[in-house]
Design a protein around this motif. Structure first.
Motif, mmCIF file in Angstrom:
data_model
loop_
_atom_site.group_PDB
_atom_site.id
_atom_site.type_symbol
_atom_site.label_atom_id
_atom_site.label_comp_id
_atom_site.label_asym_id
_atom_site.label_seq_id
_atom_site.Cartn_x
_atom_site.Cartn_y
_atom_site.Cartn_z
ATOM 1 N N GLY A 53 -39.717 68.783 70.626
ATOM 2 C CA GLY A 53 -38.865 69.832 70.108
ATOM 3 C C GLY A 53 -37.623 69.289 69.455
ATOM 4 O O GLY A 53 -37.174 68.185 69.735
ATOM 5 N N CYS A 54 -37.073 70.061 68.570
ATOM 6 C CA CYS A 54 -35.808 69.721 67.915
ATOM 7 C C CYS A 54 -34.700 70.530 68.591
ATOM 8 O O CYS A 54 -34.931 71.234 69.570
ATOM 9 C CB CYS A 54 -35.887 70.032 66.434
ATOM 10 N N ASP A 55 -33.535 70.378 68.064
ATOM 11 C CA ASP A 55 -32.438 71.129 68.664
ATOM 12 C C ASP A 55 -32.672 72.618 68.491
ATOM 13 O O ASP A 55 -33.080 73.074 67.424
ATOM 14 C CB ASP A 55 -31.111 70.710 68.044
ATOM 15 N N GLY A 56 -32.471 73.312 69.523
ATOM 16 C CA GLY A 56 -32.720 74.746 69.491
ATOM 17 C C GLY A 56 -34.123 75.088 69.944
ATOM 18 O O GLY A 56 -34.526 76.249 69.942
ATOM 19 N N GLY A 57 -34.956 74.073 70.265
ATOM 20 C CA GLY A 57 -36.305 74.340 70.736
ATOM 21 C C GLY A 57 -37.291 74.724 69.667
ATOM 22 O O GLY A 57 -38.324 75.338 69.955
ATOM 23 N N THR A 58 -37.020 74.331 68.393
ATOM 24 C CA THR A 58 -37.938 74.656 67.300
ATOM 25 C C THR A 58 -39.025 73.606 67.210
ATOM 26 O O THR A 58 -38.802 72.433 67.508
ATOM 27 C CB THR A 58 -37.183 74.716 65.966
ATOM 28 N N ILE A 59 -40.193 73.981 66.799
ATOM 29 C CA ILE A 59 -41.324 73.074 66.641
ATOM 30 C C ILE A 59 -41.673 73.043 65.139
ATOM 31 O O ILE A 59 -42.109 74.054 64.577
ATOM 32 C CB ILE A 59 -42.531 73.537 67.454
ATOM 33 N N PRO A 60 -41.464 71.887 64.415
ATOM 34 C CA PRO A 60 -41.789 71.837 62.983
ATOM 35 C C PRO A 60 -43.288 71.857 62.734
ATOM 36 O O PRO A 60 -44.081 71.378 63.547
ATOM 37 C CB PRO A 60 -41.185 70.504 62.548
ATOM 38 N N LYS A 61 -43.642 72.364 61.589
ATOM 39 C CA LYS A 61 -45.048 72.426 61.197
ATOM 40 C C LYS A 61 -45.395 71.218 60.333
ATOM 41 O O LYS A 61 -44.527 70.467 59.885
ATOM 42 C CB LYS A 61 -45.310 73.719 60.440
ATOM 43 N N ARG A 62 -46.671 71.071 60.060
ATOM 44 C CA ARG A 62 -47.151 69.881 59.340
ATOM 45 C C ARG A 62 -46.644 69.831 57.904
ATOM 46 O O ARG A 62 -46.268 68.773 57.397
ATOM 47 C CB ARG A 62 -48.680 69.846 59.366
ATOM 48 N N HIS A 63 -46.678 70.943 57.213
ATOM 49 C CA HIS A 63 -46.272 70.947 55.798
ATOM 50 C C HIS A 63 -44.780 70.665 55.633
ATOM 51 O O HIS A 63 -44.325 70.326 54.547
ATOM 52 C CB HIS A 63 -46.650 72.279 55.135
ATOM 53 N N GLU A 64 -44.025 70.828 56.757
ATOM 54 C CA GLU A 64 -42.619 70.509 56.673
ATOM 55 C C GLU A 64 -42.357 69.022 56.890
ATOM 56 O O GLU A 64 -41.353 68.492 56.398
ATOM 57 C CB GLU A 64 -41.837 71.317 57.722
ATOM 58 N N LEU A 65 -43.249 68.347 57.589
ATOM 59 C CA LEU A 65 -43.072 66.932 57.857
ATOM 60 C C LEU A 65 -43.800 66.047 56.848
ATOM 61 O O LEU A 65 -43.306 64.991 56.457
ATOM 62 C CB LEU A 65 -43.563 66.611 59.280
ATOM 63 N N VAL A 66 -45.009 66.440 56.456
ATOM 64 C CA VAL A 66 -45.825 65.648 55.532
ATOM 65 C C VAL A 66 -45.683 66.259 54.127
ATOM 66 O O VAL A 66 -45.999 67.449 53.939
ATOM 67 C CB VAL A 66 -47.293 65.626 55.971
ATOM 68 N N LYS A 67 -45.220 65.437 53.202
ATOM 69 C CA LYS A 67 -45.060 65.892 51.821
ATOM 70 C C LYS A 67 -46.304 65.567 51.026
ATOM 71 O O LYS A 67 -46.702 64.402 50.929
ATOM 72 C CB LYS A 67 -43.844 65.228 51.175
ATOM 73 N N GLY A 68 -46.907 66.549 50.458
ATOM 74 C CA GLY A 68 -48.088 66.354 49.628
ATOM 75 C C GLY A 68 -47.715 66.134 48.164
ATOM 76 O O GLY A 68 -46.539 65.954 47.816
ATOM 77 N N PRO A 69 -48.702 66.099 47.252
ATOM 78 C CA PRO A 69 -48.423 65.903 45.820
ATOM 79 C C PRO A 69 -47.645 67.082 45.233
ATOM 80 O O PRO A 69 -47.820 68.230 45.631
ATOM 81 C CB PRO A 69 -49.821 65.806 45.202
ATOM 82 N N LYS A 70 -46.776 66.727 44.281
ATOM 83 C CA LYS A 70 -45.968 67.763 43.665
ATOM 84 C C LYS A 70 -46.819 68.662 42.783
ATOM 85 O O LYS A 70 -47.730 68.201 42.097
ATOM 86 C CB LYS A 70 -44.852 67.140 42.829
ATOM 87 N N LYS A 71 -46.496 69.912 42.814
ATOM 88 C CA LYS A 71 -47.195 70.860 41.964
ATOM 89 C C LYS A 71 -46.689 70.735 40.528
ATOM 90 O O LYS A 71 -45.491 70.561 40.298
ATOM 91 C CB LYS A 71 -46.981 72.285 42.460
ATOM 92 N N VAL A 72 -47.634 70.805 39.617
ATOM 93 C CA VAL A 72 -47.275 70.726 38.198
ATOM 94 C C VAL A 72 -46.579 72.020 37.794
ATOM 95 O O VAL A 72 -47.097 73.117 38.034
ATOM 96 C CB VAL A 72 -48.527 70.491 37.324
ATOM 97 N N GLU A 73 -45.425 71.842 37.203
ATOM 98 C CA GLU A 73 -44.665 73.017 36.784
ATOM 99 C C GLU A 73 -45.324 73.650 35.562
ATOM 100 O O GLU A 73 -45.569 72.989 34.555
ATOM 101 C CB GLU A 73 -43.227 72.630 36.450
ATOM 102 N N LYS A 74 -45.596 74.905 35.655
ATOM 103 C CA LYS A 74 -46.224 75.628 34.564
ATOM 104 C C LYS A 74 -45.149 76.170 33.632
ATOM 105 O O LYS A 74 -44.162 76.753 34.083
ATOM 106 C CB LYS A 74 -47.075 76.767 35.095
ATOM 107 N N VAL A 75 -45.387 75.974 32.340
ATOM 108 C CA VAL A 75 -44.446 76.467 31.340
ATOM 109 C C VAL A 75 -44.701 77.944 31.108
ATOM 110 O O VAL A 75 -45.857 78.377 30.947
ATOM 111 C CB VAL A 75 -44.586 75.674 30.026
ATOM 112 N N ASP A 76 -43.636 78.676 31.107
ATOM 113 C CA ASP A 76 -43.753 80.109 30.852
ATOM 114 C C ASP A 76 -44.191 80.312 29.395
ATOM 115 O O ASP A 76 -43.526 79.863 28.456
ATOM 116 C CB ASP A 76 -42.411 80.784 31.105
#
Length: 299
Positions: free
Chosen positions: A2-25
């Protein structure tokens, strides 16, 4: 765990995946292509020109680019194919009566709707906002929608009446495939112009050399006609040379005749008696008075 305050982080918050390609409007891209200059990124203002690849520019921006081609300008790559002002065509655009512009935006409290186009097709009436394909004629600069050219097929411009070919039709802000086709046409056109210049130069040099040779050495026709002229000139020179000789001879003969006495001539006695050299005109001193002028008429 646990972190301070008793929160449990999720996987997507700890593991960074590939960046999403920004779509042009797409709407923003259309607004940028049809309302802003490709070179200076300023709002399009007349006079507006288009290159052989179908991109829109302010004419002032193109002239400044041609005068100062510095490598620091990142936007200069978009106009690298423009070598002179002849490579762009000034467009004849038809105003959209429904477009108000920024007249009501004097206080800054009104939203400027860029989705409404400033120009329309003069034949069909479609707005030139990017949702419809537009093209212009390279020979005269008139702008039409592609639908108008397909529906009303003609070999003459619909507004000015100038004749055009298929190669003169250039799509404005076309897709990548359209740009590739226009680029190949542009390269072929420029190669053709270079070859025509190269062929014209030797022809001009040959014509100049032929004219010089013809002036120095006349042709066979001139040679044939030149012989009697030369003979006539020779005869004229002989006549002019013989004329003073004959005149001199005549003068000498007349001088001799003048020196010759009339008494020795074969004229009659009546004719000779008219002159003082005749024996009848001669008198002795005794017969003639000293105060009388001695002439043949004083008898």
């Amino acid at each position: 765990m646990g972190c301070d305050g008793g929160t449990i982080p999720k996987r997507h918050e700890l593991v960074k995946g590939p960046k999403k390609v920004e779509k042009v409007d797409k709407d923003a891209e259309l607004v940028a292509q049809w309302n802003y200059c490709t070179l200076s990124q300023e709002i399009l203002r007349r006079p507006i020109v288009a290159c052989e690849l179908g991109r829109l520019y302010n004419k002032d921006a193109v002239i400044e680019f041609l005068l100062d081609k510095s490598s620091e300008k990142a936007l200069g790559k978009a106009a690298s194919h423009i070598k002179s002002i002849k490579n762009v065509t000034e467009l004849r655009l038809s105003d959209n009566p429904a477009w108000e512009g920024d007249k009501g935006n004097t206080k800054g409290d009104k939203h400027d709707d860029l989705q409404r186009a400033r120009f329309i097709c003069p034949v069909v009436g479609l707005e030139m906002n990017g949702r419809h394909r537009f093209c212009f004629l390279r020979c005269c600069g008139c702008v039409f929608s592609e639908r108008a050219l397909k529906e009303i097929k003609a070999e003459v411009c619909h507004t000015c009446g100038a004749a055009f070919q298929e190669d003169d039709v250039i799509v404005l802000n076309g897709s990548k495939e359209d740009v590739q086709v226009l680029k190949s046409r542009m390269e072929e056109r420029r190669l053709r112009a270079k070859l025509e210049k190269k062929t014209k130069k030797p022809k001009a040099a040959e014509s100049v050399s032929k004219s010089d040779v013809s002036e120095e050495t006349p042709g066979p026709s001139k040679m044939k006609t030149g012989k009697p002229e030369e003979t006539n000139l020779d005869t004229r020179e002989k006549k002019t040379n013989s004329a003073p000789k004959s005149a001199a001879a005549h003068g000498i003969a007349s001088g001799k005749a003048a020196k010759r006495s009339i008494a020795d001539s074969e004229e009659s006695e009546a004719y000779k008696s008219l002159f003082t050299t005749h024996s009848s005109a001669k008198r002795s001193k005794e017969e003639s008075a000293h105060w009388v002028t001695h002439t043949s008429y004083c008898f």
